[in-house]
Each structure stands twice: as structure tokens, then as C-alpha cells.
Design a protein around this motif. Structure first.
Motif, PDB file in Angstrom:
ATOM      1  N   SER A   1       0.836  -1.204   0.000  1.00 14.27           N
ATOM      2  CA  SER A   1       0.000   0.000   0.000  1.00 14.27           C
ATOM      3  C   SER A   1       0.867   1.248   0.000  1.00 14.27           C
ATOM      4  O   SER A   1       2.048   1.197   0.349  1.00 14.27           O
ATOM      5  N   LEU A   2       0.238   2.347  -0.378  1.00 10.76           N
ATOM      6  CA  LEU A   2       0.925   3.639  -0.341  1.00 10.76           C
ATOM      7  C   LEU A   2      -0.060   4.697   0.153  1.00 10.76           C
ATOM      8  O   LEU A   2      -1.186   4.787  -0.338  1.00 10.76           O
ATOM      9  N   THR A   3       0.362   5.469   1.136  1.00  4.02           N
ATOM     10  CA  THR A   3      -0.518   6.482   1.736  1.00  4.02           C
ATOM     11  C   THR A   3       0.175   7.830   1.720  1.00  4.02           C
ATOM     12  O   THR A   3       1.376   7.911   2.007  1.00  4.02           O
ATOM     13  N   GLU A   4      -0.577   8.873   1.430  1.00  3.94           N
ATOM     14  CA  GLU A   4       0.016  10.214   1.440  1.00  3.94           C
ATOM     15  C   GLU A   4      -1.004  11.278   1.795  1.00  3.94           C
ATOM     16  O   GLU A   4      -2.215  11.056   1.708  1.00  3.94           O
ATOM     17  N   ASP A   5      -0.482  12.420   2.197  1.00  7.23           N
ATOM     18  CA  ASP A   5      -1.272  13.643   2.273  1.00  7.23           C
ATOM     19  C   ASP A   5      -0.945  14.355   0.968  1.00  7.23           C
ATOM     20  O   ASP A   5       0.129  14.924   0.829  1.00  7.23           O
ATOM     21  N   PRO A   6      -1.827  14.264  -0.024  1.00  3.78           N
ATOM     22  CA  PRO A   6      -1.388  14.555  -1.388  1.00  3.78           C
ATOM     23  C   PRO A   6      -1.092  16.030  -1.683  1.00  3.78           C
ATOM     24  O   PRO A   6      -1.784  16.921  -1.208  1.00  3.78           O
ATOM     25  N   ARG A   7      -0.058  16.227  -2.446  1.00  2.00           N
ATOM     26  CA  ARG A   7       0.263  17.500  -3.070  1.00  2.00           C
ATOM     27  C   ARG A   7       0.314  17.221  -4.569  1.00  2.00           C
ATOM     28  O   ARG A   7       0.219  16.062  -4.980  1.00  2.00           O
ATOM     29  N   ALA A   8       0.518  18.249  -5.388  1.00  2.00           N
ATOM     30  CA  ALA A   8       0.328  18.068  -6.836  1.00  2.00           C
ATOM     31  C   ALA A   8       1.146  16.906  -7.405  1.00  2.00           C
ATOM     32  O   ALA A   8       0.605  16.046  -8.107  1.00  2.00           O
ATOM     33  N   THR A   9       2.441  16.840  -7.107  1.00  2.00           N
ATOM     34  CA  THR A   9       3.272  15.792  -7.705  1.00  2.00           C
ATOM     35  C   THR A   9       2.847  14.416  -7.196  1.00  2.00           C
ATOM     36  O   THR A   9       2.716  13.470  -7.968  1.00  2.00           O
ATOM     37  N   GLY A  10       2.623  14.333  -5.889  1.00  2.00           N
ATOM     38  CA  GLY A  10       2.225  13.057  -5.295  1.00  2.00           C
ATOM     39  C   GLY A  10       0.923  12.544  -5.886  1.00  2.00           C
ATOM     40  O   GLY A  10       0.776  11.339  -6.130  1.00  2.00           O
TER      41      GLY A  10
ATOM     42  N   PHE B   1      -0.172  12.610  -8.759  1.00  2.00           N
ATOM     43  CA  PHE B   1       0.041  11.897 -10.014  1.00  2.00           C
ATOM     44  C   PHE B   1       0.954  10.678  -9.814  1.00  2.00           C
ATOM     45  O   PHE B   1       0.631   9.563 -10.227  1.00  2.00           O
ATOM     46  N   TYR B   2       2.084  10.918  -9.153  1.00  2.00           N
ATOM     47  CA  TYR B   2       3.108   9.875  -9.082  1.00  2.00           C
ATOM     48  C   TYR B   2       2.755   8.741  -8.112  1.00  2.00           C
ATOM     49  O   TYR B   2       3.083   7.583  -8.372  1.00  2.00           O
ATOM     50  N   SER B   3       2.145   9.069  -6.967  1.00  2.00           N
ATOM     51  CA  SER B   3       1.948   8.033  -5.940  1.00  2.00           C
ATOM     52  C   SER B   3       1.020   6.916  -6.409  1.00  2.00           C
ATOM     53  O   SER B   3       1.383   5.736  -6.357  1.00  2.00           O
ATOM     54  N   PRO B   4      -0.204   7.235  -6.890  1.00  2.00           N
ATOM     55  CA  PRO B   4      -1.053   6.139  -7.353  1.00  2.00           C
ATOM     56  C   PRO B   4      -0.442   5.406  -8.545  1.00  2.00           C
ATOM     57  O   PRO B   4      -0.586   4.195  -8.686  1.00  2.00           O
ATOM     58  N   ARG B   5       0.286   6.139  -9.381  1.00  2.00           N
ATOM     59  CA  ARG B   5       0.908   5.504 -10.545  1.00  2.00           C
ATOM     60  C   ARG B   5       1.970   4.509 -10.087  1.00  2.00           C
ATOM     61  O   ARG B   5       2.101   3.420 -10.649  1.00  2.00           O
ATOM     62  N   PHE B   6       2.714   4.892  -9.050  1.00  2.00           N
ATOM     63  CA  PHE B   6       3.785   4.011  -8.567  1.00  2.00           C
ATOM     64  C   PHE B   6       3.214   2.703  -8.026  1.00  2.00           C
ATOM     65  O   PHE B   6       3.655   1.612  -8.388  1.00  2.00           O
ATOM     66  N   ILE B   7       2.205   2.819  -7.169  1.00  2.00           N
ATOM     67  CA  ILE B   7       1.691   1.599  -6.534  1.00  2.00           C
ATOM     68  C   ILE B   7       0.958   0.742  -7.582  1.00  2.00           C
ATOM     69  O   ILE B   7       1.009  -0.482  -7.548  1.00  2.00           O
TER      70      ILE B   7
ATOM     71  N   THR C   1      -5.258   8.274   1.044  1.00  2.00           N
ATOM     72  CA  THR C   1      -4.923   9.646   1.441  1.00  2.00           C
ATOM     73  C   THR C   1      -5.344   9.886   2.898  1.00  2.00           C
ATOM     74  O   THR C   1      -6.052   9.080   3.498  1.00  2.00           O
ATOM     75  N   HIS C   2      -4.928  11.041   3.395  1.00  2.00           N
ATOM     76  CA  HIS C   2      -5.193  11.402   4.798  1.00  2.00           C
ATOM     77  C   HIS C   2      -6.673  11.679   5.066  1.00  2.00           C
ATOM     78  O   HIS C   2      -7.043  11.924   6.213  1.00  2.00           O
ATOM     79  N   HIS C   3      -7.496  11.666   4.025  1.00  2.00           N
ATOM     80  CA  HIS C   3      -8.884  12.118   4.218  1.00  2.00           C
ATOM     81  C   HIS C   3      -9.670  11.311   5.248  1.00  2.00           C
ATOM     82  O   HIS C   3     -10.709  11.744   5.718  1.00  2.00           O
ATOM     83  N   VAL C   4      -9.160  10.134   5.589  1.00  2.00           N
ATOM     84  CA  VAL C   4      -9.840   9.314   6.582  1.00  2.00           C
ATOM     85  C   VAL C   4      -9.963  10.057   7.922  1.00  2.00           C
ATOM     86  O   VAL C   4     -10.871   9.801   8.711  1.00  2.00           O
ATOM     87  N   VAL C   5      -9.031  10.985   8.166  1.00  2.00           N
ATOM     88  CA  VAL C   5      -9.174  11.835   9.358  1.00  2.00           C
ATOM     89  C   VAL C   5      -9.348  13.290   8.933  1.00  2.00           C
ATOM     90  O   VAL C   5      -8.940  14.211   9.633  1.00  2.00           O
ATOM     91  N   CYS C   6      -9.950  13.470   7.792  1.00  2.00           N
ATOM     92  CA  CYS C   6     -10.202  14.836   7.326  1.00  2.00           C
ATOM     93  C   CYS C   6     -11.650  14.908   6.847  1.00  2.00           C
ATOM     94  O   CYS C   6     -12.534  15.236   7.626  1.00  2.00           O
ATOM     95  N   SER C   7     -11.877  14.559   5.601  1.00  2.00           N
ATOM     96  CA  SER C   7     -13.209  14.820   5.053  1.00  2.00           C
ATOM     97  C   SER C   7     -13.903  13.596   4.468  1.00  2.00           C
ATOM     98  O   SER C   7     -14.847  13.743   3.686  1.00  2.00           O
ATOM     99  N   ASN C   8     -13.467  12.394   4.823  1.00  2.00           N
ATOM    100  CA  ASN C   8     -14.091  11.207   4.220  1.00  2.00           C
ATOM    101  C   ASN C   8     -15.615  11.191   4.367  1.00  2.00           C
ATOM    102  O   ASN C   8     -16.328  10.804   3.448  1.00  2.00           O
ATOM    103  N   SER C   9     -16.119  11.593   5.531  1.00  2.00           N
ATOM    104  CA  SER C   9     -17.569  11.537   5.751  1.00  2.00           C
ATOM    105  C   SER C   9     -18.285  12.555   4.879  1.00  2.00           C
ATOM    106  O   SER C   9     -19.243  12.240   4.165  1.00  2.00           O
ATOM    107  N   ARG C  10     -17.803  13.787   4.942  1.00  2.00           N
ATOM    108  CA  ARG C  10     -18.413  14.827   4.107  1.00  2.00           C
ATOM    109  C   ARG C  10     -18.332  14.425   2.636  1.00  2.00           C
ATOM    110  O   ARG C  10     -19.316  14.553   1.880  1.00  2.00           O
ATOM    111  N   ASP C  11     -17.154  13.916   2.237  1.00  2.00           N
ATOM    112  CA  ASP C  11     -16.965  13.536   0.834  1.00  2.00           C
ATOM    113  C   ASP C  11     -17.983  12.483   0.406  1.00  2.00           C
ATOM    114  O   ASP C  11     -18.582  12.588  -0.672  1.00  2.00           O
TER     115      ASP C  11
END
Ligand code: SF4
Lengths: 731, 204
Positions: free
Chosen positions: A144-153, A155-161, A171-181
Motif C-alpha cells: 500500500s501507499l498512503t500520502e497527504d497529497p500535493r500536486a506531484t504526489g 500523479f506519481y503516488s497512485p501511478r507508482f503503486i 490519502t489522509h482524508h480518513v481523518v479529514c473529510s471522508n464523511s463529508r466527501d
């Protein structure tokens, strides 16, 4: 005379001739310093447009560079989030580039909390061997790969895994906005709308505070709305720092925001203030929802929320009358991003309330932002990795969660169960921030491989087998950032100064080289510049021009207010009734859901939130920001005076906070600004990493008290479903 | 500083040895340390500089190279970087707008720029990885040793006065570290040596 071998390690290489010619005066520090200061007024200053990384808003900045060093930062005037201004965090976080607490070279774990330097080549080789072995033995689903995404990540992070055959990108949204999303996604077809705040006449914020750590332009818009006479209502168990712009504060009982929104929706229907024409044209299932709303009267809600039925009725009527220039702000984490068992349903109810006001895509209402149309790499020359033919871990349990972001804490759960074997964390302090740190630590220790890519020694890095040092955002170029909004645009983060630590590398290079070591380099056969050029191609903007300007907006592509777009829901309309929810085993219409836990008379609910000077724990180790915390004792917990009296606690006392998970001691601030049932603790403190000298030991870690949990709908962390008892330790 | 070539060379050699002690330890330096060869050489050099015997001893020897590397990483490799900029006000440029301009605790301050200036002026190169940390103690000590060994007494003395006045604060930071005191002792010894150099009759 001497036998030791030290001269072989000499750092300096000199040409002998020059040294003897010099005189001390010309080289003395004072002399040089005087010259340097004198010359400094006329020294050339380069201005490089880029973006801030102090928080996820990524405001536009201008870096001013003198003598090869960062010399000043200012807000980019064209960037829609900064509009020429930066917040205190933005200025403070830039000190990271010259911080003494950076990770400066790749490290390999050699024992508990012990590391030794390792070359990049060796680190890549060992990581690749271990990843490939895990894939061979357990399949790609075990990585697995997890990140708090920024522009480069992004694109590159999901592509890498994916290049390694796995869909497990989180992504970090599990403790950010997953419910609202999740709530918004299945209702409006987008995880988040934005809001036309400055033109709105009636704005309600639920747990969201523009005055605490939100982009400068948001505060500006709210001030404009206030100046034009807008009513601004804050719904929050604590009076946050948007208070000075608000007309009213509703100190709601924590966990009951859903009841408030349901009751206000009830009033709209009862008073016939909902926008029937809009609902007829652009929604499905409203009748079922209206039937359900019947029982959620203001009197019913008063009992739960502690807000009087009269106030609920008055506000709902006023918002109904002000429609479509009235709205409940969509929030981000706020009160329903990831806090309670009912947060997804609150998110859904908020989206539906806005729809009932008919404010979607209206001036002063909720906005579906426009996005710039960007290009992509030529897939013939640069093949995309194949999409895995199975879904990412967590999808089965939480099919309503926004798939692209996933449910990041599933990695820890599956590590505990022995199903997940490897985790890569980029720009993510999951071990401290995503779930209970004790649980996370145990889970990570069960993995065969943990890799952390970061700029500082976070708690997650301390648990990693390999730590790869990223350059700071001041020292790197990034992928083009899309700016969506009423007017779409693009922004570019670019290197402002040369990297301070030569053994650090930018993330695009790390992924490319690691992919090559893993044998999947063919998916990274391009440079960041080539990718940016490809993205820019359809815009008519050249890379050179973007580098020069940093931010470019496309006013000719601005969205047209008053024109409702086709929604990306299954019905292409607002869904008051959701088959998706039904398929997932939940009620297709929003219903009241009790929070998971409730405080008794001798206990409190622990709630958390931001302060304007910090971004989560990311900025805790920034000395000038932490000094503000210390100067104003900002790490204290808040307690209501009535409860403090009962417990014999006075302002400033040292108290013990005890939950099912942890016990902490901290000083207390006794204040009317917090609901009697709640203890508020700012979310920025409790760093335990010894390497973060400034942050360690200040305040306590909120997450230590949060039981490891998943909200049933979206998988969010339920971070405010925490009961604590408090007792005085010392006066 | 005496320009007597033997004494000058001894001082330089001593400074080079000290410079090496502040670099990430490898097997070679460990062999020199563990066999006491390195300390014996220090003593030999020291005896050429001054008749007074140092009362400061380096006694806290780590048990093996791995442990030495560990304590290095725990202190000089991160938590207590031996870099001058960190212990000094970042810049004297009064019109610098950064919020930390007048603060201590940051890399690549004015002292680093001054070292860049010196390196350029004397055509001296340093490893790429120290480009933005040229005021690392190892480089400072090697530069001082170089100026001494090339007989430029005035320059060496000026350099000594300019770039080593932060060692007291550095020592304080090392003292705050728990665990093995090897680097604290090395630093105390260095301070003693540098003080001795400042007090040598030729420098008065
Ligand atoms: S809101 Fe502040 S910290 Fe966040 S990006 Fe903008 S300037 Fe930086």
C-alpha cells in the motif's frame, strides 16, 4: 610523526598558492559582514513565484532570493487563495528550509528507533527486493501507499503503486473529510462544492472556522459578506476564531449537528420555503425525504442539540427567505468531516439543505467549480500501468467512501490481521495522526516493510524500516496544480532556492528511481518537466510563461452562475433518495443517527479543532510558531466554568484527562467559550518524536485518546467519539 | 600562534584530527580511536604546543564502532548539528523580511555566507554535501589548520576569533543529551585546545 589515517578524510581541497597572499583584514567576518550589509541594499533580489505548503490550500507565494538564500516571502497577487497575502503559518513554515531538524540522508533502521545512513542506491535496492518478495509471496494486494497529497504526489503516488500491480493508494482524508466527501458524492456527485461567500446573505458554518487556519482569501470573502450585511451563524461547541465576524454563535451539543440540519430542513418544508421548482427540475426522491423530515421537528431537535426550537425555526425561516443567497458552508473537516458516527449522514443532510434552498450554482450559494482542461502524457510513448483487476483494500467494507482517496486506516487494520505486508508513507504522519497511535504503532510493527518519505523525523518515520529524505517545498519543482473555482486556473510550485541538504531528493525523482529498482521503470520514462509540458499543451500557455508568472487564471473559462450543470450522480440529479446507500445496506434517505458515545454527568466528550497558527501537527516543530503557542499557553484544554466549579478546577490548573485509551496531564483554560459537555483540545500538539526538539513535550496528543475505529458509512476515524474524565492534579 | 614550522604543523595536525572526530565515524577512525593511537597523537601534538598538560580527558569511549555511529546520529548527525549558523543570529541584514532573520537556530546564516566568501577567495573546495553547510565544524577546523600550516598567522588568528565563539552554546546542547558523553568530552577538549591557541605568546 603521525600514524593515524585521518588525513585521508580531509574535506577541504585547496590550491596552496592563494592562501599566503591573503591578509586577515580582507577575510575577517566583521569586515565582510559590514561590506555585506552595506551592499545588501543594492544586491539583486530574484523573485520566484511558487506555492506555499503550510497547509493544503497551497496559496500562491513569491519567494524573494538574495545571495542565494531565501530573503522574503509574499503572497502571490494573482492566486485566488492568497490574493497577495500569506497567513502566519505560511511565513512560519518556510523556515523549514533552513531548519536544523530535517532528515538529510537516507536511513535504514537497525533497531528500535535506531537508524544508520545508507546510500540511495542501496536503499532502493533493498526496498525493491523486499517489495518484490512480498508481491511474489502475498500478491500486490499486500502492499500500500498512503500520502497527504500535493500536486506531484497526486500523479506519481497512485501511478507508482499501480505500476507494482496494486490499487492500494490512500490519502489522509480518513481523518479529514471522508464523511463529508461520501455524503456529498452520493448526493451531488462531487465530494465538495465551494461557496460564493462574498455574495451570500446568510451563511451558516458547522464546526468550520475561517478564522482558524483557512486560506487568507476565505477570511477576506467573509469580511466582504459581513460588510454587505450578511448574517453569519457559527454552529460549534466552542466559540472559534471566526466569532468576531459572526452575528450569532450556537453552542450546539457536540455530535448533534445532524439533528439541527434535519430540523431546519423540516421547517423549510413546513413553511413552504424550499425551492420547489429547483427540486422538481434537478432532484429525485424529495418526497421520500420530506416524509422522513416530518418527525424531525424543532422541538425534537431542541432536546438533542440544546438549541431552542425558536432559534432553529427562526434561522431556518430566515435562510429560506434569503435563498438562494443563503447556504450552509460545505466545510472540510469541520464538524462532519470525520468526527462522529453520524457524520456522513450530516454531510448528506447539509448538501440536501443547500439543494432545498435552490442555491446550487447560484450567486451567493453553493458552487460547482470549473476545472482547467489539462493534457496528459502520450500513452504510446509513456505507457500507463495496467489497472489492477481487483478493488483496493477497504472498498468492500466501505463502498460509499470516495474510492480515489480510500480508507487509509484499513492498512493498519489489515496489518494487524496479517493481510497487509508493506506500507509506504509519503508526506504523511499516519502513525500519529490517522488513528490511535498505540494501535498504529503495533500495526506498523507487524508489517514486513515500512518506508517513510518525509522532510522531518515524524512518528511514522521513526517506525519505518527505511526513511527517504524529501527536499522541502522551497527547494523543489512540482507538477502543475489545478485551481478549480468560479474561475479556473493553474499554479506551479517551483524551486526557490537550491537544496540545502544535497542528499535529499524530490519525490518525482524518488519514485522514478525506486520504480527502476523495482523493475517497473518503464512507467516513469519521462521527466517532471516533460509531464508539465504535456499538461499545459491544451491551455495555450507555455511552460516558460507559467514559470515566470507562477499562477495563471482563465477568466474566459469562468463558470456561468445560474446555470445548473449535469451532476455526476447515477440519476444526474440531486439524490434525496440514494440507491447507492441502499445497496450498501444503509437507509436510502437521511435519518437521524445517534452518535456512538455520550458523556455522562461526570464525563465529557473530547473535541478538537485548529488554531490559526498551526496546520495539524505539521507545523508543531516550527520554532517561531511554537513560540506563539508557548507565549499564549495555547496548548491548554478548554473547560466550561460551570463544570470546572463542580470539579474544583480553576483556570490554569494542571489536570489529568483520562479516556479508555490514555491518560494525559495538561493545563486547563476555563472559559465560557466551550459547551459544558465538551473538553476542547487543539489538534496540533503531543509530538513524541525526539527528533522534533521544538515540538516534543508540548501539550498532549489528541489522537492518543481516540479509539481506533471506522465510521460505518465512510470509514472515517470517528475522532470525536471519545469520552474522558478530568480531575485536578495541581492548582 | 607560533610560526615555528614544527609547532605550526603540530597545531594543524591536531586540528585535522579534531575535524575528523566530528565527521561520521568510519572503520578507520574507529581503529585509530579504539587503539588509542588517535589520542596519543593528540597528546603528542598538544605537548608541542604547550607544556601545560590538559586536564581534560576523553574517557567515555564507545564500546564499538556501531555504538559510536549510533551516538553520532543521535547527536551530531541530527539533534545537535555542529554547524556555526545554528548558534548565531541568522543575518545582520536588517532589511531581511523573514520572520526568523534575527533568530538563532537556522542553517545557512551569515557565517555560512562568510565561509563561502573565504572558500572562493582562497580557491578552496569542499564536498558537495556541505555546500550549504560550509560552516560545519569539521570544515572550520580544517580551514583553521590550513591557514596555520600555510603560515598566515594573522589570518588564522582572525579566523579563530570569528568562527569558534559558539562552541560554548554547542557544548551546552551536547550536555542536554542523555547517554554517552563522548562528543561532549571531545568538544570540551577542543575548547581547551582553541583557548590554548588563543593564549599562545605569539598571539598576544
Ligand atoms: S492558508 Fe496559510 S499556510 Fe495555508 S497555504 Fe495559504 S498561506 Fe500557506
Amino acid at each position: 610523526m603521525l600514524d593515524s589515517k585521518i588525513s585521508r578524510r580531509s574535506f577541504i581541497k585547496a590550491s596552496t598558492a592563494t592562501a599566503v597572499l591573503a591578509t586577515a583584514g580582507t577575510a575577517s567576518f566583521n569586515e565582510w559582514s559590514n561590506q555585506y550589509v552595506k551592499a545588501s541594499e543594492s544586491t539583486e533580489i530574484k523573485e520566484i513565484p511558487s506555492t506555499c505548503n503550510g497547509c493544503s490550500s497551497k496559496c500562491g507565494i513569491i519567494g524573494h532570493v538574495k545571495n542565494g538564500r531565501l530573503w522574503k516571502l509574499s503572497g502571490h497577487p494573482d492566486h485566488p487563495y492568497s490574493k497577495g497575502k500569506l497567513c502566519a503559518r505560511g511565513h512560519g513554515y518556510a523556515t523549514l528550509v533552513y531548519s536544523q531538524d530535517r532528515i538529510t540522508e537516507p536511513l535504514k533502521r537497525v533497531g528500535e528507533g535506531k537508524f544508520e545512513p545508507i546510500s540511495w542506491e542501496q536503499a532502493y535496492k533493498e526496498i525493491a527486493e523486499r517489495l518484490n518478495k512480498i508481491i511474489e509471496e502475498h500478491g500486490p494486494r499486500a502492499i500500500s501507499l498512503t500520502e497527504d497529497p500535493r500536486a506531484t504526489g497526486k500523479f506519481y503516488s497512485p501511478r507508482f503503486i499501480q505500476a507494482l500491480g496494486s490499487p492500494n493508494y490512500y490519502t489522509h482524508h480518513v481523518v479529514c473529510s471522508n464523511s463529508r466527501d461520501a455524503g456529498f458524492l452520493h448526493t451531488l456527485g462531487t465530494t465538495a462544492t465551494s461557496a460564493d461567500i462574498s455574495s451570500s446573505k446568510y451563511i451558516m458554518f458547522i464546526g468550520r472556522s475561517y478564522g482558524d487556519a483557512i486560506r487568507p482569501s476565505s477570511v477576506q470573502s467573509l469580511a466582504e459578506a459581513k460588510d454587505s450585511g450578511a448574517k453569519i451563524v457559527i454552529v460549534d461547541p466552542r466559540l472559534n476564531n471566526t466569532g468576531n465576524l459572526a452575528t450569532e454563535w450556537l453552542a450546539i451539543r457536540p455530535g448533534t449537528d445532524l439533528a439541527l440540519v434535519l430540523a431546519m430542513s423540516h421547517v423549510l418544508v413546513k413553511e413552504n420555503l424550499h425551492d420547489i421548482e429547483f427540486l422538481n427540475n434537478y432532484s429525485i426522491g424529495f418526497e421520500e425525504y420530506a416524509n422522513e423530515l416530518d418527525k424531525y421537528t424543532p422541538v425534537w431537535a431542541e432536546e438533542l442539540t440544546g438549541i431552542s426550537a425558536d432559534v432553529i425555526t427562526r434561522i431556518a425561516i430566515d435562510m429560506g427567505k434569503a435563498k438562494p443567497k443563503s447556504l450552509i458552508e460545505q466545510s472540510w473537516r469541520g464538524a462532519f468531516g470525520c468526527n462522529y458516527e453520524n457524520s456522513t449522514e450530516t454531510g448528506r443532510a447539509v448538501a440536501l439543505f443547500n439543494a432545498m434552498l435552490g442555491n446550487l450554482q447560484q450567486k451567493g450559494g453553493s458552487i460547482f467549480g470549473g476545472k482547467p482542461k489539462l493534457g496528459n502524457l502520450d500513452s504510446k510513448k509513456h505507457p500507463n500501468p495496467q489497472e489492477p483487476d481487483f478493488k483496493k483494500a477497504g472498498y468492500e467494507e466501505f463502498p460509499l467512501a470516495y474510492y480515489n482517496n480510500g480508507v487509509a486506516t484499513i492498512v493498519a487494520k489489515e496489518a494487524m490481521e496479517g493481510k497487509m505486508k508493506a506500507a509506504i508513507f509519503y508526506h504523511s504522519n499516519a502513525a500519529l495522526g490517522y488513528g490511535n497511535p498505540k494501535y498504529m504503532k503495533e500495526a506498523l510493527s507487524k508489517l514486513d516493510l515500512v518506508v517513510a518519505i518525509d522532510v522531518q523525523m515524524s512518528e511514522t518515520a521513526l517506525l519505518a524500516d527505511y526513511i527517504l529524505p524529501d527536499v522541502s517545498y522551497i527547494e523543489r519543482d512540482e507538477l502543475i496544480e489545478e485551481l478549480s473555482g468560479k474561475t479556473p486556473g493553474i499554479a506551479l510550485r517551483q524551486k526557490i532556492v537550491d537544496k540545502v541538504h544535497p542528499k535529499t531528493k524530490p519525490i518525482d525523482v524518488i519514485y522514478k528511481e525506486l520504480a527502476e529498482a523495482c523493475g517497473v521503470g518503464q512507467y516513469f520514462n519521462f521527466t517532471l518537466d516533460e509531464l508539465n509540458e504535456a499538461m499545459l499543451a491544451p491551455t495555450g500557455v507555455t511552460y516558460k510563461e507559467l514559470r515566470k508568472k507562477g499562477t495563471i487564471m482563465f477568466p474566459d473559462k469562468a463558470i456561468e452562475l445560474g446555470v445548473m450543470p449535469e451532476l455526476k450522480t447515477p440519476s444526474k440529479k440531486v439524490e434525496f433518495y440514494s440507491d447507492k446507500f441502499k445497496e450498501a445496506g444503509f437507509s436510502p434517505v437521511v435519518k437521524w443517527v445517534e452518535p456512538k458515545v455520550s458523556p455522562k454527568q461526570d464525563s465529557f466528550r473530547l473535541i478538537t479543532g485548529k488554531q490559526a497558527i498551526h496546520s495539524h501537527t505539521q507545523t508543531a516543530n516550527i520554532p517561531i510558531l511554537m513560540q506563539i503557542t508557548k507565549d499564549y499557553d495555547l496548548e491548554r484544554i478548554w473547560m466550561n466554568p460551570a463544570r470546572a466549579r463542580e470539579l474544583g478546577i480553576k483556570d490554569g490548573d494542571l489536570v489529568e484527562v483520562k479516556s479508555s485509551e490514555a491518560t494525559s496531564t495538561v493545563h486547563v483554560k476555563v472559559t465560557e467559550k466551550v459547551h459544558p459537555e465538551a473538553i476542547f483540545v487543539p489538534s496540533h500538539y503531543g509530538i513524541t518524536s525526539n527528533y522534533q526538539k521544538t515540538a516534543k513535550g508540548v501539550g498532549f496528543g489528541y489522537m492518543e485518546h481516540v479509539p481506533f475505529d471506522f465510521e460505518a458509512w465512510s470509514g472515517s476515524g470517528n475522532i470525536q467519539e471519545v469520552i474522558v474524565k478530568v480531575r485536578k492534579v495541581k492548582g | 600562534m607560533n610560526t615555528n614550522i614544527d609547532q605550526g604543523q603540530a597545531v594543524s595536525q591536531l586540528l585535522y584530527i579534531m575535524a575528523d572526530l566530528y565527521k561520521y565515524p568510519d572503520i578507520e577512525i574507529w581503529e585509530d580511536i579504539s587503539s588509542y593511537r588517535l589520542f596519543n597523537e593528540l597528546k603528542v601534538c598538544e605537548s608541542i604546543i604547550t607544556e601545560a598538560d590538559s586536564l581534560i580527558e576523553i574517557t567515555e569511549l564507545p564500546k564499538d564502532l556501531q555504538y559510536l555511529q549510533e551516538i553520532y546520529l543521535e547527536s551530531l548527525g541530527g539533534k545537535v548539528l555542529p554547524v556555526e549558523s545554528i548558534y548565531k543570529e541568522w543575518t545582520a541584514d536588517r532589511i531581511c523580511h523573514l520572520p526568523f532573520a534575527r533568530s538563532k537556530g537556522y542553517l545557512f546564516g551569515d557565517s555560512a555566507l562568510h565561509i563561502h566568501y573565504i572558500l572562493e577567495k582562497f580557491d578552496i573546495e569542499i564536498p558537495e554535501e556541505y555546500r550549504n553547510m560550509p560552516d560545519h565544524i569539521s570544515i572550520l577546523l580544517e580551514l583553521l589548520g590550513y591557514f596555520i600550516s600555510h603560515g598566515n598567522k594573522e589570518l588564522a588568528f582572525q579566523f579563530l576569533a570569528d568562527h569558534f565563539d559558539w562552541l560554548g552554546d554547542f557544548e551546552d546542547r551536547l550536555r542536554e543529551q542523555s547517554g554517552n558523553q563522548f562528543y561532549l568530552q571531545v568538544t570540551r577538549y577542543l575548547e581547551y585546545i582553541l583557548d590554548t591557541l588563543k593564549r599562545l605568546p605569539a598571539n598576544k
